[in-house]
Design a protein around this motif. Sequence first.
Motif, PDB file in Angstrom:
ATOM      1  N   SER A  39       0.832  -1.196   0.000  1.00  0.00           N
ATOM      2  CA  SER A  39       0.000   0.000   0.000  1.00  0.00           C
ATOM      3  C   SER A  39       0.872   1.254   0.000  1.00  0.00           C
ATOM      4  CB  SER A  39      -0.932   0.001   1.208  1.00  0.00           C
ATOM      5  OG  SER A  39      -1.700   1.182   1.233  1.00  0.00           O
ATOM      6  N   LYS A  42       2.305   1.746  -3.361  1.00  0.00           N
ATOM      7  CA  LYS A  42       1.282   2.253  -4.281  1.00  0.00           C
ATOM      8  C   LYS A  42       1.105   3.751  -4.091  1.00  0.00           C
ATOM      9  CE  LYS A  42      -3.628   2.232  -4.548  1.00  0.00           C
ATOM     10  NZ  LYS A  42      -4.828   1.736  -3.937  1.00  0.00           N
ATOM     11  N   TRP A  43       1.005   4.190  -2.820  1.00  0.00           N
ATOM     12  CA  TRP A  43       0.815   5.621  -2.555  1.00  0.00           C
ATOM     13  C   TRP A  43       2.035   6.421  -2.967  1.00  0.00           C
ATOM     14  CZ3 TRP A  43      -3.646   7.626  -2.359  1.00  0.00           C
ATOM     15  CH2 TRP A  43      -4.723   6.898  -1.872  1.00  0.00           C
ATOM     16  N   ARG A  44       3.228   5.863  -2.758  1.00  0.00           N
ATOM     17  CA  ARG A  44       4.445   6.545  -3.213  1.00  0.00           C
ATOM     18  C   ARG A  44       4.430   6.724  -4.721  1.00  0.00           C
ATOM     19  NH1 ARG A  44       7.425   2.848  -0.406  1.00  0.00           N
ATOM     20  NH2 ARG A  44       7.489   3.556   1.714  1.00  0.00           N
ATOM     21  N   LEU A  46       1.787   6.791  -6.679  1.00  0.00           N
ATOM     22  CA  LEU A  46       0.771   7.783  -7.029  1.00  0.00           C
ATOM     23  C   LEU A  46       1.275   9.197  -6.776  1.00  0.00           C
ATOM     24  CD1 LEU A  46      -2.469   6.084  -5.665  1.00  0.00           C
ATOM     25  CD2 LEU A  46      -1.868   6.479  -8.059  1.00  0.00           C
ATOM     26  N   TYR A  47       1.936   9.394  -5.650  1.00  0.00           N
ATOM     27  CA  TYR A  47       2.473  10.716  -5.322  1.00  0.00           C
ATOM     28  C   TYR A  47       3.528  11.121  -6.348  1.00  0.00           C
ATOM     29  CZ  TYR A  47       4.595  14.594  -2.859  1.00  0.00           C
ATOM     30  OH  TYR A  47       5.070  15.821  -2.538  1.00  0.00           O
ATOM     31  N   LEU A 137      -3.411  13.746  -1.136  1.00  0.00           N
ATOM     32  CA  LEU A 137      -2.572  12.556  -1.031  1.00  0.00           C
ATOM     33  C   LEU A 137      -2.235  12.242   0.429  1.00  0.00           C
ATOM     34  CD1 LEU A 137      -0.172  13.025  -4.072  1.00  0.00           C
ATOM     35  CD2 LEU A 137      -2.013  11.362  -3.827  1.00  0.00           C
ATOM     36  N   ALA A 140      -5.361  10.723   1.952  1.00  0.00           N
ATOM     37  CA  ALA A 140      -5.549   9.353   1.465  1.00  0.00           C
ATOM     38  C   ALA A 140      -4.553   8.407   2.139  1.00  0.00           C
ATOM     39  CB  ALA A 140      -5.389   9.307  -0.050  1.00  0.00           C
ATOM     40  N   LEU A 141      -3.324   8.850   2.305  1.00  0.00           N
ATOM     41  CA  LEU A 141      -2.323   8.023   2.960  1.00  0.00           C
ATOM     42  C   LEU A 141      -2.703   7.791   4.420  1.00  0.00           C
ATOM     43  CD1 LEU A 141       0.336   6.549   2.721  1.00  0.00           C
ATOM     44  CD2 LEU A 141       1.521   8.678   3.204  1.00  0.00           C
ATOM     45  N   ALA A 144      -5.458   5.255   4.572  1.00  0.00           N
ATOM     46  CA  ALA A 144      -4.955   3.898   4.342  1.00  0.00           C
ATOM     47  C   ALA A 144      -4.286   3.345   5.595  1.00  0.00           C
ATOM     48  CB  ALA A 144      -3.968   3.901   3.170  1.00  0.00           C
TER      49      ALA A 144
END
Length: 164
Positions: A39, A42-44, A46-47, A137, A140-141, A144
């Motif tokens: 996860s 994934k967020w990294r 996306l950022y 972001l 969202a992080l 999560a």
Amino acid sequence: MTENTNQTITLTQQWLTEIQVLKEQMVGLQHDRDAAWESAQKWRQLYNTEAEQRRTDAQLSQQAIASLKADVHKLQGLEIETLAAGTPVTAIQQEIEQLKSVEDLQAKLIAVIKERDRLWQALKTEQDNHAETRNSLTTALGDAIDSLTRERVGREKESDIMSE
């Protein structure tokens, strides 16, 4: 003697059961860790994708501004070569000398102020968009991480109930 042997067997079975439960908990925790890592990756990603898009947009905006400035100079009769040939101060002085009246100077000043205001607004908009993206972001992080924490707590409660 038989009683000691039975007690030893019982203790051994309890230990083996407890070891098995701990192994299962460890597998669950490793799974949670792997899921959290995926996860976070994934967020990294996306950022980083969003940041790259912002950099590309900023670069395209800078190119568009440079192009528009070149067009303005051409329309005003001041070619880019004039700017390149002399210092910026000289080019500005040449442009001022072309102005014949106070009205021309006022019109030029109005045009420059409008361009400044437009560029300032474009910069402000880009800064606001960047801040909004960063906040989205980050939120969202955080969501999560909260979700993973709740899931982990739920699994720990399940394992506590099983061990009782």
